[in-house]
Scaffold this motif. Structure first.
Motif, mmCIF file in Angstrom:
data_model
loop_
_atom_site.group_PDB
_atom_site.id
_atom_site.type_symbol
_atom_site.label_atom_id
_atom_site.label_comp_id
_atom_site.label_asym_id
_atom_site.label_seq_id
_atom_site.Cartn_x
_atom_site.Cartn_y
_atom_site.Cartn_z
ATOM 1 N N GLY A 75 0.826 -1.208 0.000
ATOM 2 C CA GLY A 75 0.000 0.000 0.000
ATOM 3 C C GLY A 75 0.857 1.253 0.000
ATOM 4 N N GLN A 76 1.938 1.240 0.789
ATOM 5 C CA GLN A 76 2.868 2.377 0.795
ATOM 6 C C GLN A 76 3.486 2.554 -0.588
ATOM 7 O OE1 GLN A 76 5.074 0.650 4.305
ATOM 8 N NE2 GLN A 76 5.400 2.842 4.708
ATOM 9 N N LEU A 77 3.835 1.429 -1.234
ATOM 10 C CA LEU A 77 4.421 1.499 -2.573
ATOM 11 C C LEU A 77 3.429 2.115 -3.556
ATOM 12 C CD1 LEU A 77 6.646 0.897 -4.601
ATOM 13 C CD2 LEU A 77 5.681 -1.417 -4.832
ATOM 14 N N ALA A 78 2.172 1.707 -3.491
ATOM 15 C CA ALA A 78 1.151 2.276 -4.385
ATOM 16 C C ALA A 78 1.031 3.784 -4.166
ATOM 17 C CB ALA A 78 -0.194 1.580 -4.171
ATOM 18 N N ASP A 79 1.073 4.222 -2.914
ATOM 19 C CA ASP A 79 1.013 5.660 -2.627
ATOM 20 C C ASP A 79 2.216 6.391 -3.228
ATOM 21 O OD1 ASP A 79 -1.355 5.282 -1.213
ATOM 22 O OD2 ASP A 79 -0.376 5.309 0.760
ATOM 23 N N ALA A 80 3.405 5.781 -3.100
ATOM 24 C CA ALA A 80 4.617 6.400 -3.650
ATOM 25 C C ALA A 80 4.549 6.469 -5.178
ATOM 26 C CB ALA A 80 5.851 5.624 -3.198
ATOM 27 N N LEU A 81 4.045 5.424 -5.804
ATOM 28 C CA LEU A 81 3.921 5.419 -7.263
ATOM 29 C C LEU A 81 2.914 6.456 -7.740
ATOM 30 C CD1 LEU A 81 4.024 1.576 -7.939
ATOM 31 C CD2 LEU A 81 5.810 3.249 -8.476
ATOM 32 N N ALA A 82 1.855 6.661 -6.973
ATOM 33 C CA ALA A 82 0.861 7.673 -7.335
ATOM 34 C C ALA A 82 1.490 9.054 -7.329
ATOM 35 C CB ALA A 82 -0.327 7.615 -6.375
ATOM 36 N N ILE A 83 2.349 9.317 -6.359
ATOM 37 C CA ILE A 83 3.030 10.612 -6.283
ATOM 38 C C ILE A 83 4.005 10.784 -7.437
ATOM 39 C CG2 ILE A 83 4.695 11.953 -4.911
ATOM 40 C CD1 ILE A 83 3.274 10.721 -2.400
ATOM 41 N N SER A 84 4.732 9.700 -7.779
ATOM 42 C CA SER A 84 5.736 9.799 -8.850
ATOM 43 C C SER A 84 5.116 9.799 -10.241
ATOM 44 C CB SER A 84 6.731 8.633 -8.749
ATOM 45 O OG SER A 84 6.129 7.419 -9.167
ATOM 46 N N GLY A 85 3.878 9.310 -10.350
ATOM 47 C CA GLY A 85 3.227 9.243 -11.650
ATOM 48 C C GLY A 85 3.656 8.048 -12.480
ATOM 49 N N ALA A 86 4.325 7.072 -11.874
ATOM 50 C CA ALA A 86 4.808 5.897 -12.607
ATOM 51 C C ALA A 86 3.648 5.033 -13.090
ATOM 52 C CB ALA A 86 5.725 5.071 -11.707
ATOM 53 N N ARG A 87 3.784 4.512 -14.301
ATOM 54 C CA ARG A 87 2.825 3.568 -14.867
ATOM 55 C C ARG A 87 3.626 2.568 -15.691
ATOM 56 N NH1 ARG A 87 0.376 6.332 -11.915
ATOM 57 N NH2 ARG A 87 -1.706 7.195 -12.050
ATOM 58 N N TYR A 88 3.122 1.348 -15.767
ATOM 59 C CA TYR A 88 3.809 0.300 -16.521
ATOM 60 C C TYR A 88 2.825 -0.328 -17.496
ATOM 61 C CZ TYR A 88 7.081 1.032 -12.764
ATOM 62 O OH TYR A 88 7.942 1.626 -11.878
ATOM 63 N N SER A 89 3.333 -0.745 -18.634
ATOM 64 C CA SER A 89 2.502 -1.353 -19.661
ATOM 65 C C SER A 89 2.451 -2.864 -19.446
ATOM 66 C CB SER A 89 3.088 -1.069 -21.044
ATOM 67 O OG SER A 89 2.462 -1.884 -22.004
ATOM 68 N N GLY A 90 1.272 -3.439 -19.611
ATOM 69 C CA GLY A 90 1.120 -4.883 -19.498
ATOM 70 C C GLY A 90 1.393 -5.609 -20.800
ATOM 71 N N GLY A 91 1.819 -4.882 -21.819
ATOM 72 C CA GLY A 91 2.088 -5.499 -23.112
ATOM 73 C C GLY A 91 3.114 -6.615 -23.029
ATOM 74 N N TRP A 92 4.111 -6.450 -22.176
ATOM 75 C CA TRP A 92 5.135 -7.490 -22.041
ATOM 76 C C TRP A 92 4.516 -8.792 -21.534
ATOM 77 C CZ3 TRP A 92 6.459 -10.130 -17.627
ATOM 78 C CH2 TRP A 92 6.020 -9.609 -16.408
ATOM 79 N N LEU A 93 3.549 -8.671 -20.637
ATOM 80 C CA LEU A 93 2.910 -9.861 -20.079
ATOM 81 C C LEU A 93 2.098 -10.581 -21.156
ATOM 82 C CD1 LEU A 93 2.256 -11.634 -17.624
ATOM 83 C CD2 LEU A 93 0.321 -10.103 -17.183
ATOM 84 N N ASP A 94 1.342 -9.836 -21.935
ATOM 85 C CA ASP A 94 0.558 -10.445 -23.006
ATOM 86 C C ASP A 94 1.453 -11.194 -23.984
ATOM 87 O OD1 ASP A 94 -1.816 -9.471 -21.965
ATOM 88 O OD2 ASP A 94 -1.736 -7.635 -23.161
ATOM 89 N N GLU A 95 2.577 -10.589 -24.327
ATOM 90 C CA GLU A 95 3.520 -11.220 -25.251
ATOM 91 C C GLU A 95 4.125 -12.486 -24.638
ATOM 92 O OE1 GLU A 95 7.747 -9.968 -27.194
ATOM 93 O OE2 GLU A 95 6.154 -8.456 -27.230
ATOM 94 N N ALA A 96 4.511 -12.412 -23.371
ATOM 95 C CA ALA A 96 5.121 -13.563 -22.705
ATOM 96 C C ALA A 96 4.138 -14.721 -22.543
ATOM 97 C CB ALA A 96 5.664 -13.148 -21.336
ATOM 98 N N LEU A 97 2.862 -14.394 -22.340
ATOM 99 C CA LEU A 97 1.858 -15.430 -22.098
ATOM 100 C C LEU A 97 1.192 -15.962 -23.360
ATOM 101 C CD1 LEU A 97 0.046 -14.095 -18.917
ATOM 102 C CD2 LEU A 97 1.840 -15.833 -19.081
#
Length: 192
Positions: free
Chosen positions: A150-172
């Motif tokens: 939960g703390q990590l999610a709060d920190a990511l919200a402040i930093s504005g970080a986002r990650y794409s799930g495209g790598w997961l779709d390709e791997a799976l």
């Protein structure tokens, strides 16, 4: 008459230290394909909310062997993906956060081929006893896994970080195609 016994006061669950959280955030700043692996040491409503948030808001796939089932509803798009998918996807992952899971025999002891040798990672556990037991990690955090996530999610919200799930779709993709063939009745191995 017997004296009433009072329920014992439970200790407060530990949060991640600001220094550990800053290190984990710095590791994630360099990542493009992060994921979270949870097991039975990651429990409760706080953990479920944190995992759903990491999945929905920030694009983290969440994997488990089975001990993390029920943290997020299984019919939820942010749900926990089973180990059958995780072991195929982890070689494409570039940063793995292990939360409330011991890298024991169920997880192949955290070794190749499921866990690539160059896979960077952090491990969060309520006690430090199992951290880096079978696999070295760049960061060990002694904290309640749900609170720390939960703390990590709060920190990511402040930093504005986002990650794409495209790598997961390709791997799976190959695993999903194989499962689709089985479900359709196609044979995988032809008999002569």
């Amino acid at each position: 008459t017997p004296a009433k016994s009072l329920a014992p006061e439970l200790p407060e669950r530990p949060a991640a230290s600001p220094a550990a959280l800053a290190r984990l955030s710095a590791m994630l700043a360099d990542a493009k394909r992060p994921a979270v692996l949870v097991d039975s040491g990651c429990t409760g409503e706080v953990a479920g909310q944190a995992l759903a948030r990491l999945s929905r808001e920030f694009g983290f796939p969440v994997f488990s062997y089975g001990g993390g089932r029920g943290l997020v509803a299984e019919d939820d798009a942010a749900g926990v993906l089973p180990w059958a998918y995780a072991q195929v996807a982890l070689p494409a992952c570039d940063l793995l956060i292990v939360a409330g899971a011991q890298l024991n025999m169920w997880f192949g002891f955290g070794r190749a081929p499921r866990f690539p040798d160059d896979l960077k990672g952090g491990q969060i556990d309520t006690t430090g006893e199992g951290i880096a037991r079978n696999r070295a990690v760049e960061l060990g955090i002694v904290a309640d896994p749900g609170i720390a996530l939960g703390q990590l999610a709060d920190a990511l919200a402040i930093s504005g970080a986002r990650y794409s799930g495209g790598w997961l779709d390709e791997a799976l993709a190959p695993r999903r195609e194989a499962v689709g063939r089985i479900a359709s009745g196609e044979t995988i191995h032809a008999l002569d």
